[in-house]
Scaffold this active site. Structure first.
Site, short mmCIF file in Angstrom:
data_model
loop_
_atom_site.label_atom_id
_atom_site.label_comp_id
_atom_site.label_asym_id
_atom_site.label_seq_id
_atom_site.Cartn_x
_atom_site.Cartn_y
_atom_site.Cartn_z
N GLU A 192 -5.10 -15.23 64.60
CA GLU A 192 -6.27 -14.39 64.91
C GLU A 192 -5.92 -13.19 65.80
O GLU A 192 -6.64 -12.22 65.83
CB GLU A 192 -7.38 -15.22 65.57
CG GLU A 192 -7.02 -15.75 66.94
CD GLU A 192 -8.21 -16.38 67.67
OE1 GLU A 192 -9.36 -16.14 67.30
OE2 GLU A 192 -7.95 -17.14 68.63
N ASP A 198 -3.94 -23.37 71.88
CA ASP A 198 -3.09 -22.18 71.66
C ASP A 198 -1.62 -22.42 72.02
O ASP A 198 -0.75 -21.70 71.57
CB ASP A 198 -3.59 -21.00 72.51
CG ASP A 198 -5.04 -20.67 72.23
OD1 ASP A 198 -5.54 -21.05 71.15
OD2 ASP A 198 -5.68 -20.02 73.08
N GLY A 223 -5.48 -19.08 81.34
CA GLY A 223 -6.43 -18.47 82.27
C GLY A 223 -6.87 -19.45 83.34
O GLY A 223 -6.93 -19.12 84.53
N ARG A 237 -10.59 -26.81 66.96
CA ARG A 237 -10.74 -27.31 68.34
C ARG A 237 -11.35 -28.71 68.39
O ARG A 237 -11.21 -29.41 69.39
CB ARG A 237 -11.61 -26.34 69.14
CG ARG A 237 -10.89 -25.10 69.55
CD ARG A 237 -11.16 -24.65 70.96
NE ARG A 237 -12.52 -24.61 71.38
CZ ARG A 237 -13.12 -23.50 71.85
NH1 ARG A 237 -12.47 -22.36 71.91
NH2 ARG A 237 -14.35 -23.55 72.27
N MET A 250 -6.68 -20.01 64.74
CA MET A 250 -6.89 -19.60 66.13
C MET A 250 -5.58 -19.43 66.88
O MET A 250 -4.49 -19.62 66.33
CB MET A 250 -7.77 -20.63 66.85
CG MET A 250 -9.24 -20.41 66.62
SD MET A 250 -10.20 -21.49 67.69
CE MET A 250 -11.80 -20.70 67.57
N ARG A 253 -9.13 -39.95 81.04
CA ARG A 253 -9.04 -41.42 81.16
C ARG A 253 -7.81 -41.83 81.97
O ARG A 253 -7.89 -42.68 82.87
CB ARG A 253 -8.98 -42.00 79.74
CG ARG A 253 -8.73 -43.48 79.62
CD ARG A 253 -8.73 -43.81 78.13
NE ARG A 253 -8.35 -45.17 77.83
CZ ARG A 253 -7.10 -45.57 77.65
NH1 ARG A 253 -6.11 -44.72 77.80
NH2 ARG A 253 -6.84 -46.83 77.36
N ALA A 254 -6.68 -41.19 81.67
CA ALA A 254 -5.43 -41.55 82.38
C ALA A 254 -5.51 -41.16 83.85
O ALA A 254 -5.09 -41.94 84.73
CB ALA A 254 -4.24 -40.85 81.71
O1 F6P Z 1 -8.16 -20.80 73.84
C1 F6P Z 1 -8.62 -21.58 72.80
C2 F6P Z 1 -9.40 -20.74 71.82
O2 F6P Z 1 -9.92 -21.58 70.81
C3 F6P Z 1 -8.62 -19.58 71.20
O3 F6P Z 1 -7.79 -20.00 70.15
C4 F6P Z 1 -9.75 -18.68 70.76
O4 F6P Z 1 -9.32 -17.34 70.68
C5 F6P Z 1 -10.74 -18.86 71.87
O5 F6P Z 1 -10.48 -20.12 72.46
C6 F6P Z 1 -12.19 -18.81 71.46
O6 F6P Z 1 -12.93 -18.88 72.63
P1 F6P Z 1 -14.48 -19.10 72.72
O7 F6P Z 1 -14.73 -20.58 72.68
O8 F6P Z 1 -14.86 -18.51 74.04
O9 F6P Z 1 -15.11 -18.40 71.55
#
Ligand code: F6P
Length: 321
Positions: free
Chosen positions: A222, A127, A104, A254, A169, A21-22
């Protein structure tokens, strides 16, 4: 610059919509048109983008996920695919790209810059593992979600005199685990950055039992050396004062409406990203440093993560007993 594109890449993170949005409204206010690329880099490969307007991004500030769609795209690693994507953007009149994503995804930003295309990266990942920035969009909301869950789990662990392993996560990063452990007053945190032996877990349980604690909460990242099920089994197979159970929080971290911090930071980052692009900059990471949102060189990744993790470890160790 008259035309800007943006995409959200990697895992989605709460606050990405606030940034979309921004970016849209700031670009339009400077007289540039904005194109939203669907589903991360895959949308560039598949040539899927739509024009965004001030009205089309209305009502998304408070929504989790990404209205553009997110995802990882292995195909984009191929330099021939990258060249095709740049040609596609140029043919469409797009002169600059903003990528909101994690570690990434921001590598993809760098490769487009090498091809002579103007790109800006915005850290968006629960993360919080993007080097060079103190914070990334979504991490605060994910931590809050984890803390709320741990508060609930402590109630039942306490009633049953149990150890509760809560897996959070973070991929290879222990940031969510560390912050959630501090904020919830957990008895132990296990993160990839500071590996520990199983005996240390048992010893700490024994000590907490002596202390009179009715529960033993372990926040487990994790990426640590055990997953939740495995650690629970190891605890229950040995002679320990607490019977163990586990919960994997997974993808609920998430989703959900972004926290106020994520909304405000994402908004500031969107504005700074557009300002940098329109000022003719490229290969920039929009970073949070010492409380300020600033554009930095994407290739100057700093070592502040190690220091930060060390500080979190120290804070945890004095507050957990
Ligand atoms: O990078 C965010 C993340 O939620 C990580 O914490 C987790 O390891 C990964 O993505 C899970 O990825 P995917 O959605 O491909 O299962």
């Amino acid at each position: 610059m008259r035309s800007v594109a943006l995409l959200t890449s990697g895992g989605d993170a709460p606050g990405m919509n606030a940034c979309i949005r921004a970016v849209t409204r700031t670009s339009i206010s400077h007289g540039a048109e904005v194109w939203g690329i669907n589903n991360g880099f895959q949308g560039m490969v598949d040539q899927q983008m739509e024009q965004l307007t001030s009205r089309s991004v209305a009502g998304i500030l408070q929504r989790g996920g990404s209205v553009l769609g997110a995802g990882r795209c292995l195909e984009f690693i191929d330099p021939r695919v990258q060249i095709r994507c740049v040609d596609y953007l140029r043919d469409a009149g797009v002169e600059g790209l903003i990528v909101i994503g994690g570690d990434g995804s921001l590598r993809g930003v760098h490769s487009l810059n090498v091809l002579g295309f103007s790109v800006i990266g915005v850290p968006g990942s629960i993360d919080n593992d993007v080097p060079g920035t103190d914070n990334s969009i979504g991490a605060d909301t994910a931590i809050n979600t984890a803390v709320e869950a741990i508060d609930r789990l402590r109630d039942t662990a306490s009633a049953h005199h149990r150890a509760m392993i809560v897996e959070v996560m973070g991929r290879h990063s222990g940031y969510i685990a560390h912050m959630a452990a501090i904020a919830s007053g957990a008895e132990m945190v296990i993160v990839p950055e500071h590996p520990i032996e199983l005996q240390a877990v048992f010893d700490e349980m024994e000590a907490m039992q002596q202390h009179g604690k009715r529960h033993f909460i372990i926040v487990l990242a994790e990426g640590a050396k055990w997953r939740a099920a495995e650690l629970t089994q190891l605890i229950n197979d040995a002679d320990n004062p607490y019977d163990a159970r586990y919960t994997v929080l997974g993808y609920i971290q998430r989703g959900g409406s972004p926290s106020a911090l994520d909304r405000t930071m994402a908004t500031q980052m969107g504005v700074v990203a557009v300002d940098a692009l329109l000022a003719g900059k490229s290969n920039v990471l929009v970073a949070m440093q010492d409380g300020m949102v600033v554009p930095i060189d994407l290739s100057t990744f700093s070592a502040n993560e190690t220091k930060r993790d060390q500080r979190l470890k120290e804070v945890f160790s004095v507050t957990s007993t």
